[in-house]
Design a protein around this motif. Structure first.
Motif, short mmCIF file in Angstrom:
data_model
loop_
_atom_site.label_atom_id
_atom_site.label_comp_id
_atom_site.label_asym_id
_atom_site.label_seq_id
_atom_site.Cartn_x
_atom_site.Cartn_y
_atom_site.Cartn_z
N ALA A 1 0.86 -1.18 0.00
CA ALA A 1 0.00 0.00 0.00
C ALA A 1 0.90 1.23 0.00
O ALA A 1 2.05 1.18 0.45
CB ALA A 1 -0.93 0.03 1.21
N LEU A 2 0.35 2.33 -0.50
CA LEU A 2 1.06 3.61 -0.54
C LEU A 2 0.21 4.66 0.17
O LEU A 2 -1.00 4.76 -0.08
CB LEU A 2 1.31 4.04 -1.99
CG LEU A 2 1.88 5.46 -2.19
CD1 LEU A 2 3.30 5.57 -1.65
CD2 LEU A 2 1.83 5.83 -3.68
N VAL A 3 0.83 5.43 1.07
CA VAL A 3 0.14 6.50 1.78
C VAL A 3 0.85 7.82 1.47
O VAL A 3 2.06 7.94 1.66
CB VAL A 3 0.13 6.26 3.30
CG1 VAL A 3 -0.57 7.42 4.02
CG2 VAL A 3 -0.56 4.95 3.64
N LEU A 4 0.10 8.80 0.98
CA LEU A 4 0.63 10.12 0.63
C LEU A 4 0.03 11.16 1.56
O LEU A 4 -1.20 11.23 1.71
CB LEU A 4 0.31 10.46 -0.82
CG LEU A 4 0.77 9.46 -1.88
CD1 LEU A 4 0.28 9.88 -3.26
CD2 LEU A 4 2.29 9.31 -1.87
N ASN A 5 0.88 11.98 2.16
CA ASN A 5 0.45 12.98 3.13
C ASN A 5 1.14 14.30 2.78
O ASN A 5 2.37 14.37 2.76
CB ASN A 5 0.83 12.51 4.54
CG ASN A 5 0.49 13.50 5.64
OD1 ASN A 5 0.84 14.66 5.57
ND2 ASN A 5 -0.18 13.02 6.68
#
Length: 277
Positions: free
Chosen positions: A66-70
Motif C-alpha cells: 500500500a502507498l500513503v501520501l500525506n
C-alpha cells in the motif's frame, strides 16, 4: 460486499489479518509525524517504510502492499516524488491513500494537491471536514491543518468526491463518516477529543488505513476497520491516561500501546458503528 459483512467480527478479522500478514506500507508523509506514523504502523503489526527520495520511490512502491501520501509539509521535490510513487502504485494496482493535510489553506497547497490528483486518482482520501470539502471543490475555510467544518457537514462533499475518484472517502472528526462511490456509508462514533491534542494522530489514521487496505481488498471496509480500530484504541488510551492523572504527553504512548495490545473483547464491546447505506 454486502452490509451484513460489516460488523465487529468482520472488522476484527481485518485487524487480525494486519497482525498476521505484516503488510509493507510505503509512506511519503510530512516530517512532523514521520516517526509517530511509523511507530503506529509497527504497533499495529504492519511494516512501515518512510521513503521520499525521487530516485527510489517508484521502486519502493513496487514492493509495498500500500502507498500513503500525506501533503502536510510540502516542497517541490516531495510533490514530484509523490506523483512518481502514485503512478507506480496505480500501475501495480495497490491501494493508494491520500491525506490532504491543510487543503484549502493556501493557493500553493491547493495547486500542489490538484497536480497530485491529476497524476492519478487515489483509492482512498481521508481528511477532516474542511479538507474533504476543499478537495471536493466546496468552499471551506481551513485554519492551518485544523478543520473549521464538522465531519457531518462534509458528508455531501465526501460522497461527491467518492464518486469523482471512483473510490472511498473518510471525513473524520467527532464522528468518522466513510463513504464510497457505490453509495455505502458508515458512521463511527468512537474516540475522544484529547486525540486532537497529540500531533500525528490524524495522520496516523491515514497510515493505518493504508495497512488495512493492504490486506482487505474492499477499500470501504478497510477504511471502516482502520477508523474503528483507532477510535476504540483512542477511547481506552484516554481512560488509562486520565486514570493515571496524566495528560496528552502520556497519551501518545498509551495510543501506541493500545494499537499493539488491543483485544477482541474490548474492541467488540466498545465499537460504535452505524451503517446507513
Amino acid at each position: 460486499m454486502g452490509l451484513q459483512h460489516i460488523d465487529a467480527a468482520a472488522l476484527w478479522a481485518d485487524l487480525q489479518a494486519v497482525r498476521e500478514r505484516a503488510p509493507l506500507v510505503h509512506s511519503i508523509t510530512n516530517f512532523v509525524v514521520m516517526n509517530y506514523n511509523a511507530n503506529a504502523l509497527l504497533a499495529l503489526g504492519a511494516s512501515p517504510v518512510m521513503a521520499h527520495a525521487q530516485e527510489e520511490v517508484a521502486d519502493m512502491a513496487g514492493i509495498a502492499q500500500a502507498l500513503v501520501l500525506n501533503i502536510g509539509t510540502l516542497e517541490p521535490d516531495w510533490i514530484r516524488a509523490m506523483k512518481t510513487a502514485l503512478q507506480a502504485a496505480r500501475a501495480r494496482g495497490i491501494p493508494v491513500v491520500l491525506d490532504p493535510v491543510g487543503a484549502g489553506a493556501t493557493p500553493y497547497r491547493n495547486a500542489a494537491l490538484a497536480d497530485l490528483m491529476a497524476a492519478g486518482a487515489p483509492s482512498i482520501v481521508r481528511g477532516n471536514g474542511s479538507e474533504i470539502m476543499s478537495v471536493a471543490g466546496v468552499a471551506a475555510k481551513t485554519r492551518g491543518v485544523d478543520s473549521s467544518a464538522s465531519s457531518g457537514e462534509a458528508v455531501d462533499a465526501a460522497r461527491a468526491l467518492a464518486r469523482d475518484i471512483g473510490g472511498v472517502v473518510c471525513a473524520s472528526g467527532a464522528d468518522d463518516h466513510v463513504v464510497d462511490a457505490a453509495g455505502r456509508w458508515a458512521v463511527l462514533s468512537n474516540g475522544h477529543p484529547w486525540m486532537t491534542r497529540v500531533t500525528g494522530v490524524g495522520c496516523s489514521a491515514s497510515a493505518l488505513v493504508g495497512a488495512f487496505a493492504a490486506v482487505q481488498p474492499d477499500a470501504w471496509r478497510a477504511t471502516v476497520s482502520a477508523m474503528a480500530c483507532l477510535g476504540v484504541v483512542g477511547e481506552l488510551a484516554v481512560e488509562r491516561t486520565q486514570a493515571a492523572g496524566a495528560g496528552v504527553g502520556r497519551l501518545q504512548i498509551e495510543l501506541l500501546d493500545g494499537l499493539q495490545l488491543l483485544e477482541r473483547e474490548a474492541f467488540t464491546s466498545r465499537l460504535k458503528l452505524d451503517v446507513r447505506g
